[in-house]
Write an enzyme that holds these catalytic residues in place. Structure first.
Site, short mmCIF file in Angstrom:
data_model
loop_
_atom_site.label_atom_id
_atom_site.label_comp_id
_atom_site.label_asym_id
_atom_site.label_seq_id
_atom_site.Cartn_x
_atom_site.Cartn_y
_atom_site.Cartn_z
CG ASP A 1 -0.52 24.21 29.56
OD1 ASP A 1 -0.21 24.28 28.37
OD2 ASP A 1 0.32 24.27 30.49
CD GLU B 1 -7.71 23.97 34.80
OE1 GLU B 1 -8.45 24.42 35.69
OE2 GLU B 1 -6.86 24.66 34.22
CG PHE C 1 -10.00 36.79 33.96
CD1 PHE C 1 -9.88 37.91 34.76
CD2 PHE C 1 -11.15 36.62 33.21
CE1 PHE C 1 -10.90 38.85 34.81
CE2 PHE C 1 -12.18 37.56 33.27
CZ PHE C 1 -12.05 38.67 34.06
NE ARG D 1 -5.18 32.10 38.38
CZ ARG D 1 -5.01 31.46 37.22
NH1 ARG D 1 -4.77 32.15 36.13
NH2 ARG D 1 -5.07 30.16 37.15
#
Ligand code: ADP
Ligand code: MG
Length: 615
Positions: free
Chosen positions: A212, A588, A155, A316
């Protein structure tokens, strides 16, 4: 990385020189010279070219090589095939196979020995294997092929990671003769759990194929282990298939390649990965308000940068363009945040941030040539060390991916194996059976590789010894944070504190914040520094946009923007005073509140290939 040759050996020293014919045979003859940096190809017949095209092949553009032989037993020639990735007219890299006929001797055995000498020398140069002092090079001198564990997040980015891996990564690492095993992650934190139970002695590197975020999981998984110190000696690598590919951008820049994105960046990083060579990588130990500690190789961000990162998640599907769109939307609703930023300045200042500027198939006549296996020393290894030729890939559906050492081209299903025979690594002239199509199977590498993870995640780590002076990290693995006081205590007097209205605060370890965002152009992977950048309130939208646009080349520090601040530090603390906001670690989102971090110089090892030579 061990220097490929003696330091006394100049880049232009000829190591091998010979005259070879061409393949397909058209009567052309070439003079080939191999130096530590490049393969020089000069056409001799029909006549020397005035402006030779492709006459200089830098080794940075070579993935690997193999030797071949003719199907016809009466042909005494051997063939040397070199896989190159030159840049095409439009700038993108394309695969180009160069095959030469090694025909200087009367017998096949002699010609094969010569072709193998070239292949061995080229492999040594590519992988940084020291050359024998007496110059007598042959295949038996090569160490076994490095073994890589590839972790692919299907993904990642626009969901193309698996396709890009299959189409671009696997061919290149097969051409390089590397041995690998591949696992697709099934969910968030899967990679983190996997590396906690791996037998790391089986692997020469763990490589993530995603953005990353997947490498963040792997590094934190390694640091979760009771043997974290030993575990971190396993080099990690990154192949950029995500929407945020900052570390790959930094790897690309360090090697001297031009800034590129997308598949070109992936090809560059794949070529660098095959070169081997691990450099030390600084990690930041980040302590959050709850006392949780995590390790970052990239950045801690607050304000505009983290807002854009998290809000652009919904775009995304756009890949890295999501950040451009997010930046535009973020500018439209620009927020400021009050906070207190404290840092321990680095005693040795880094270089000033203002000083840096920032295919085709194998020889077509498969019926005439026989492919020789890649230069993998015959090795009695456990089934876990299977090279790609015997590796069933855990694909969602059975698909022919078909690669093999030295045979990167997909063989058509139902190919003609009897036409193929190998002679490298002692296989003699015995016909090779075809590499089986790679497809999912019940005995997927995952099953073979890993100890089962108990329900509810991996076992809780053993209690770590109490690190002195860092009580807040006492229950964690990883090194103690000797520079950080507990989050509730005041910072030491030698720290600098600013209390401001900020537009953004960014603590970055390597140079890049994105594949084309050079936030700290002077940063190095192992400079032992965290680079603190902040923008104070009062900046206009236009000036902020200009800052971000010039970050593409890393020239934002030359703009003289009065709101832009910078400090090289070893540790920092951020206390947000605005009650709501977004904090990210390596892109994140983490809990919002006071956060502090310190650098642990060179704690991890990064597979980054050779660095560009200093000018
Ligand atoms: P990108 O740059 O595209 O965001 P990342 O590598 O950062 O790519 O991955 C995004 C997120 O996906 C990370 O948080 C990672 O942990 C998570 N992830 C990894 N594997 C999977 C998976 N199989 N399914 C869903 N999420 C995953
Ligand atoms: Mg990410």
């Amino acid at each position: 990385m061990a220097p490929p040759t003696s330091p006394l050996l100049a880049a232009s020293t000829p190591l091998l020189h010979a005259e070879f014919g061409s393949y397909p045979a058209r009567g052309s003859r070439f003079a080939l010279t191999l130096t530590p940096q490049a393969l020089h190809i000069q056409r001799l017949r029909p006549k020397p070219e005035a402006r030779p095209r492709g006459g200089l092949v830098p080794l940075t553009e070579v993935s690997g090589c193999c030797t071949l032989r003719s199907r016809s037993p009466s042909d005494p020639a051997a063939y040397l095939c070199i896989y190159t990735y030159p840049r095409g007219r439009r700038g993108g890299r394309r695969r180009d196979t160069r095959t030469f006929q090694v025909d200087g001797a009367a017998t096949y055995e002699e010609n094969r020995a010569e072709a193998q000498r070239w292949a061995a020398m080229l492999t040594c140069l590519l992988r940084g294997i020291p050359l024998p002092r007496d110059g007598d090079i042959h295949l038996e001198l090569l160490p076994r092929a490095p073994r890589l564990l590839l972790l692919v997040n299907p993904f990642g980015g626009r969901g193309l990671a698996w396709q890009w891996c299959k189409n671009h990564v696997l061919p290149i690492i097969s051409e390089a003769g590397l041995s690998f095993n591949l696992i697709q992650t099934e969910r968030q934190n899967h990679a983190r759990e996997l590396v906690q139970s791996l037998n790391l002695s089986e692997w020469d590197g763990i490589v993530t194929v995603s953005g990353d975020g997947l490498l963040y999981e792997v590094l934190n998984g390694l640091l979760d282990r009771p043997d974290w110190e030993e575990a971190l000696k396993t080099p990690v690598g990154i192949l950029p298939c995500g929407s945020g590919n900052a570390l790959a951008g930094a790897v690309n820049q360090r090697s001297g390649f031009e800034q590129v994105l997308g598949i070109d960046l992936l090809i560059n990083c794949s070529l660098l990965l095959c070169r081997g060579g691990a450099c030390p990588l600084d990690l930041l130990s980040v302590t959050l308000a709850s006392g949780t500690r995590c390790f970052s190789f990239l950045s801690v961000a607050w304000g505009f940068v983290s807002d854009v990162d998290i809000q652009s998640e919904r775009f995304r599907a756009l890949g890295s363009a999501r950040f451009t769109l997010g930046t535009m939307l973020g500018l439209a609703t620009l927020h400021t945040y009050r906070g207190r930023l404290s840092y321990l300045p680095a005693t040795v200042e880094p270089a000033s941030p203002t000083t840096t500027a920032a295919g085709p198939s194998l020889p077509r006549a498969k019926s005439e040539l026989t492919l020789v296996p890649a230069p993998v020393a015959p090795l009695a290894h456990s089934p876990l060390h299977r090279s790609v030729s015997d590796l069933p890939l855990p694909l969602p559906q059975p698909q022919p991916v078909c690669t093999s050492p030295g045979s990167p081209d997909a063989l058509p299903n139902g190919g003609t194996p009897s036409e193929l025979a190998g002679d490298w690594g002692g296989a003699g002239d015995a016909p090779l059976s075809p590499d089986p199509p790679l497809h999912s199977s019940p005995g997927s590498p995952k099953a073979a590789l890993l100890m089962p993870i108990p329900e509810g995640g991996p076992p809780a780590p053993d209690a770590a010894p109490q690190p002195q002076g860092a009580p807040q990290v006492s229950s964690f693995k990883g090194p103690p944070d000797d520079l950080l006081p507990p989050l509730g205590s005041p910072v030491p007097p030698d720290w600098v504190t600013l209390e401001e209205d900020f537009v953004l605060m960014l603590a970055i370890s390597p140079s890049h914040l994105g594949a084309d965002m050079v936030a700290a152009p002077h940063a190095r992977f192992d400079d032992g520094l965290l680079h603190l950048c902040w923008v104070r309130a009062g900046i206009s939208r236009t000036a902020l946009l200009r800052l971000f646009l010039s970050m593409e080349r890393g020239t934002h520090f030359t703009l003289g923007c009065p709101q832009l601040g910078y400090a090289a530090a070893r540790a920092f603390r951020l206390e947000p005073l605005t009650p709501r906001g977004v904090l990210t670690v390596d892109g994140e989102q983490v809990e919002y509140g006071p956060v502090q971090a310190q650098v642990h110089p060179g704690l991890a090892k990064l597979l980054a290939g050779p660095a560009a030579r200093e000018p």
